[in-house]
Design a protein around this motif. Structure first.
Motif, PDB file in Angstrom:
ATOM      1  N   PRO A 106      34.790  -6.702 -25.815  1.00 53.25           N
ATOM      2  CA  PRO A 106      35.359  -6.561 -27.162  1.00 53.25           C
ATOM      3  C   PRO A 106      34.259  -6.476 -28.229  1.00 53.25           C
ATOM      4  O   PRO A 106      33.242  -7.166 -28.159  1.00 53.25           O
ATOM      5  CB  PRO A 106      36.185  -7.831 -27.328  1.00 53.25           C
ATOM      6  N   ASP A 107      34.485  -5.611 -29.197  1.00 51.98           N
ATOM      7  CA  ASP A 107      33.584  -5.476 -30.346  1.00 51.98           C
ATOM      8  C   ASP A 107      34.447  -5.110 -31.555  1.00 51.98           C
ATOM      9  O   ASP A 107      34.463  -3.971 -32.012  1.00 51.98           O
ATOM     10  CB  ASP A 107      32.525  -4.395 -30.073  1.00 51.98           C
ATOM     11  N   TYR A 108      35.215  -6.106 -32.031  1.00 53.21           N
ATOM     12  CA  TYR A 108      36.095  -5.862 -33.160  1.00 53.21           C
ATOM     13  C   TYR A 108      36.230  -7.139 -33.979  1.00 53.21           C
ATOM     14  O   TYR A 108      35.930  -8.234 -33.516  1.00 53.21           O
ATOM     15  CB  TYR A 108      37.475  -5.374 -32.695  1.00 53.21           C
ATOM     16  N   ASP A 109      36.681  -6.968 -35.216  1.00 54.41           N
ATOM     17  CA  ASP A 109      37.010  -8.099 -36.082  1.00 54.41           C
ATOM     18  C   ASP A 109      38.218  -7.676 -36.917  1.00 54.41           C
ATOM     19  O   ASP A 109      38.869  -6.689 -36.584  1.00 54.41           O
ATOM     20  CB  ASP A 109      35.803  -8.527 -36.939  1.00 54.41           C
ATOM     21  N   GLU A 110      38.498  -8.381 -37.988  1.00 55.08           N
ATOM     22  CA  GLU A 110      39.671  -8.054 -38.788  1.00 55.08           C
ATOM     23  C   GLU A 110      39.609  -6.673 -39.424  1.00 55.08           C
ATOM     24  O   GLU A 110      40.623  -6.141 -39.873  1.00 55.08           O
ATOM     25  CB  GLU A 110      39.907  -9.130 -39.870  1.00 55.08           C
ATOM     26  N   CYS A 111      38.412  -6.071 -39.436  1.00 49.14           N
ATOM     27  CA  CYS A 111      38.257  -4.721 -39.989  1.00 49.14           C
ATOM     28  C   CYS A 111      38.432  -3.632 -38.928  1.00 49.14           C
ATOM     29  O   CYS A 111      38.306  -2.447 -39.224  1.00 49.14           O
ATOM     30  CB  CYS A 111      36.886  -4.587 -40.643  1.00 49.14           C
ATOM     31  N   GLY A 112      38.701  -4.027 -37.700  1.00 42.22           N
ATOM     32  CA  GLY A 112      38.884  -3.060 -36.618  1.00 42.22           C
ATOM     33  C   GLY A 112      37.673  -3.038 -35.700  1.00 42.22           C
ATOM     34  O   GLY A 112      36.820  -3.912 -35.750  1.00 42.22           O
ATOM     35  N   GLY A 113      37.613  -2.048 -34.861  1.00 41.95           N
ATOM     36  CA  GLY A 113      36.514  -1.903 -33.908  1.00 41.95           C
ATOM     37  C   GLY A 113      37.019  -1.324 -32.600  1.00 41.95           C
ATOM     38  O   GLY A 113      37.976  -0.555 -32.572  1.00 41.95           O
ATOM     39  N   VAL A 114      36.375  -1.721 -31.498  1.00 42.95           N
ATOM     40  CA  VAL A 114      36.748  -1.187 -30.184  1.00 42.95           C
ATOM     41  C   VAL A 114      36.683  -2.277 -29.121  1.00 42.95           C
ATOM     42  O   VAL A 114      36.014  -3.297 -29.292  1.00 42.95           O
ATOM     43  CB  VAL A 114      35.836  -0.012 -29.744  1.00 42.95           C
ATOM     44  N   ILE A 115      37.377  -2.013 -28.045  1.00 37.45           N
ATOM     45  CA  ILE A 115      37.215  -2.763 -26.806  1.00 37.45           C
ATOM     46  C   ILE A 115      36.887  -1.706 -25.759  1.00 37.45           C
ATOM     47  O   ILE A 115      37.638  -0.743 -25.575  1.00 37.45           O
ATOM     48  CB  ILE A 115      38.499  -3.510 -26.403  1.00 37.45           C
ATOM     49  N   ILE A 116      35.741  -1.844 -25.116  1.00 40.04           N
ATOM     50  CA  ILE A 116      35.352  -0.911 -24.056  1.00 40.04           C
ATOM     51  C   ILE A 116      35.725  -1.556 -22.723  1.00 40.04           C
ATOM     52  O   ILE A 116      35.362  -2.700 -22.458  1.00 40.04           O
ATOM     53  CB  ILE A 116      33.836  -0.606 -24.091  1.00 40.04           C
ATOM     54  N   VAL A 117      36.456  -0.815 -21.893  1.00 37.36           N
ATOM     55  CA  VAL A 117      36.846  -1.313 -20.570  1.00 37.36           C
ATOM     56  C   VAL A 117      36.123  -0.467 -19.522  1.00 37.36           C
ATOM     57  O   VAL A 117      36.182   0.765 -19.558  1.00 37.36           O
ATOM     58  CB  VAL A 117      38.366  -1.227 -20.353  1.00 37.36           C
ATOM     59  N   ASN A 118      35.448  -1.144 -18.607  1.00 37.12           N
ATOM     60  CA  ASN A 118      34.737  -0.468 -17.519  1.00 37.12           C
ATOM     61  C   ASN A 118      35.291  -0.924 -16.176  1.00 37.12           C
ATOM     62  O   ASN A 118      35.551  -2.110 -15.974  1.00 37.12           O
ATOM     63  CB  ASN A 118      33.236  -0.773 -17.565  1.00 37.12           C
ATOM     64  N   TRP A 119      35.452   0.036 -15.283  1.00 33.28           N
ATOM     65  CA  TRP A 119      35.822  -0.244 -13.907  1.00 33.28           C
ATOM     66  C   TRP A 119      34.721   0.323 -13.014  1.00 33.28           C
ATOM     67  O   TRP A 119      34.252   1.442 -13.228  1.00 33.28           O
ATOM     68  CB  TRP A 119      37.130   0.437 -13.528  1.00 33.28           C
ATOM     69  N   THR A 120      34.310  -0.436 -12.013  1.00 35.96           N
ATOM     70  CA  THR A 120      33.270  -0.001 -11.083  1.00 35.96           C
ATOM     71  C   THR A 120      33.689  -0.365  -9.670  1.00 35.96           C
ATOM     72  O   THR A 120      34.196  -1.461  -9.429  1.00 35.96           O
ATOM     73  CB  THR A 120      31.919  -0.691 -11.407  1.00 35.96           C
ATOM     74  N   TYR A 121      33.474   0.571  -8.754  1.00 35.68           N
ATOM     75  CA  TYR A 121      33.753   0.305  -7.349  1.00 35.68           C
ATOM     76  C   TYR A 121      32.648   0.922  -6.500  1.00 35.68           C
ATOM     77  O   TYR A 121      32.266   2.076  -6.711  1.00 35.68           O
ATOM     78  CB  TYR A 121      35.105   0.904  -6.930  1.00 35.68           C
ATOM     79  N   THR A 122      32.125   0.148  -5.548  1.00 41.16           N
ATOM     80  CA  THR A 122      31.147   0.644  -4.590  1.00 41.16           C
ATOM     81  C   THR A 122      31.760   0.530  -3.200  1.00 41.16           C
ATOM     82  O   THR A 122      32.163  -0.560  -2.784  1.00 41.16           O
ATOM     83  CB  THR A 122      29.834  -0.162  -4.662  1.00 41.16           C
ATOM     84  N   ASP A 123      31.835   1.666  -2.491  1.00 43.24           N
ATOM     85  CA  ASP A 123      32.448   1.644  -1.157  1.00 43.24           C
ATOM     86  C   ASP A 123      31.453   1.157  -0.103  1.00 43.24           C
ATOM     87  O   ASP A 123      30.295   0.883  -0.410  1.00 43.24           O
ATOM     88  CB  ASP A 123      33.062   3.007  -0.804  1.00 43.24           C
ATOM     89  N   ASP A 124      31.920   1.060   1.128  1.00 42.18           N
ATOM     90  CA  ASP A 124      31.071   0.570   2.214  1.00 42.18           C
ATOM     91  C   ASP A 124      29.918   1.515   2.520  1.00 42.18           C
ATOM     92  O   ASP A 124      28.982   1.143   3.230  1.00 42.18           O
ATOM     93  CB  ASP A 124      31.908   0.358   3.478  1.00 42.18           C
ATOM     94  N   CYS A 125      29.982   2.739   2.004  1.00 38.84           N
ATOM     95  CA  CYS A 125      28.915   3.727   2.200  1.00 38.84           C
ATOM     96  C   CYS A 125      27.896   3.665   1.064  1.00 38.84           C
ATOM     97  O   CYS A 125      27.031   4.538   0.948  1.00 38.84           O
ATOM     98  CB  CYS A 125      29.516   5.127   2.290  1.00 38.84           C
ATOM     99  N   GLN A 126      28.035   2.669   0.188  1.00 33.53           N
ATOM    100  CA  GLN A 126      27.153   2.459  -0.964  1.00 33.53           C
ATOM    101  C   GLN A 126      27.251   3.575  -2.002  1.00 33.53           C
ATOM    102  O   GLN A 126      26.302   3.872  -2.710  1.00 33.53           O
ATOM    103  CB  GLN A 126      25.685   2.261  -0.518  1.00 33.53           C
ATOM    104  N   ARG A 127      28.427   4.192  -2.128  1.00 36.93           N
ATOM    105  CA  ARG A 127      28.686   5.183  -3.175  1.00 36.93           C
ATOM    106  C   ARG A 127      29.470   4.485  -4.275  1.00 36.93           C
ATOM    107  O   ARG A 127      30.483   3.845  -4.010  1.00 36.93           O
ATOM    108  CB  ARG A 127      29.472   6.367  -2.625  1.00 36.93           C
ATOM    109  N   THR A 128      28.993   4.625  -5.512  1.00 38.77           N
ATOM    110  CA  THR A 128      29.598   3.930  -6.650  1.00 38.77           C
ATOM    111  C   THR A 128      30.333   4.920  -7.541  1.00 38.77           C
ATOM    112  O   THR A 128      29.819   5.999  -7.841  1.00 38.77           O
ATOM    113  CB  THR A 128      28.517   3.185  -7.458  1.00 38.77           C
ATOM    114  N   ILE A 129      31.549   4.527  -7.940  1.00 42.69           N
ATOM    115  CA  ILE A 129      32.307   5.310  -8.913  1.00 42.69           C
ATOM    116  C   ILE A 129      32.583   4.413 -10.114  1.00 42.69           C
ATOM    117  O   ILE A 129      32.665   3.188  -9.984  1.00 42.69           O
ATOM    118  CB  ILE A 129      33.617   5.871  -8.332  1.00 42.69           C
ATOM    119  N   THR A 130      32.700   5.028 -11.289  1.00 46.07           N
ATOM    120  CA  THR A 130      32.963   4.272 -12.512  1.00 46.07           C
ATOM    121  C   THR A 130      34.008   5.001 -13.351  1.00 46.07           C
ATOM    122  O   THR A 130      34.184   6.213 -13.231  1.00 46.07           O
ATOM    123  CB  THR A 130      31.684   4.092 -13.370  1.00 46.07           C
TER     124      THR A 130
END
Length: 154
Positions: A106-130
């Motif tokens: 979160p990066d917001y206050d009463e004047c507004g702002g943003v919330i950045i949401v990140n998802w990350t997954y690394t499979d058993d083959c060591q390949r990462t997706i975001t």
């Protein structure tokens, strides 16, 4: 089956076919399979053949699509990132699927702002997706004074 022959004819002909024996292993990251054929003729002479099959890794998974969104400042107070599903569309040993929780910054206050949401997954083959989602937080409503009444004094 694999055919064999000595090229002979009549009583001198040795020909036929034998089934192969499969060995090795693979998973979503690939692997190696081998097929071995063995034939022993009536003269006790043995011939062998081998095929090596390289199994390529299954395609990497992809996250479901995410869309940016807007929420009010009050909604931001209780915002939860939630989980995001991923799949590579494979089946059996080649399937890569599931879901992972998001991490909200979160990066917001009463004047507004943003919330950045990140998802990350690394499979058993060591390949990462975001995947990333931007949640715009709107400014809180402007404050208002409590109601005042005119008055007369002496």
């Amino acid at each position: 089956s694999l055919s064999y022959t000595n090229g002979g004819t009549g009583v001198c002909e040795i020909s036929g076919s034998v089934p192969g024996e499969l060995s090795g292993s693979y998973d979503e990251c690939g692997g190696k399979l081998e097929v071995d054929w063995t034939y022993t003729d009536d003269c006790q002479r043995t011939i062998t053949a081998k095929k090596i099959i390289t199994v390529l890794p299954a395609p990497a998974a992809e996250f479901e699509e995410v869309e940016n969104m807007e929420i009010t400042c009050e909604e931001a107070n209780s915002f939860e990132a939630g989980s995001l599903s991923y799949t590579n569309g494979g089946t059996g040993a080649c399937e890569i699927s599931g879901s992972v929780p998001g991490e909200a910054t979160p990066d917001y206050d009463e004047c507004g702002g943003v919330i950045i949401v990140n998802w990350t997954y690394t499979d058993d083959c060591q390949r990462t997706i975001t995947a990333t989602k931007t949640v715009t937080v709107l400014p809180a409503p402007a404050a208002e004074f409590e109601e005042v009444e005119n008055m007369e004094i002496t």
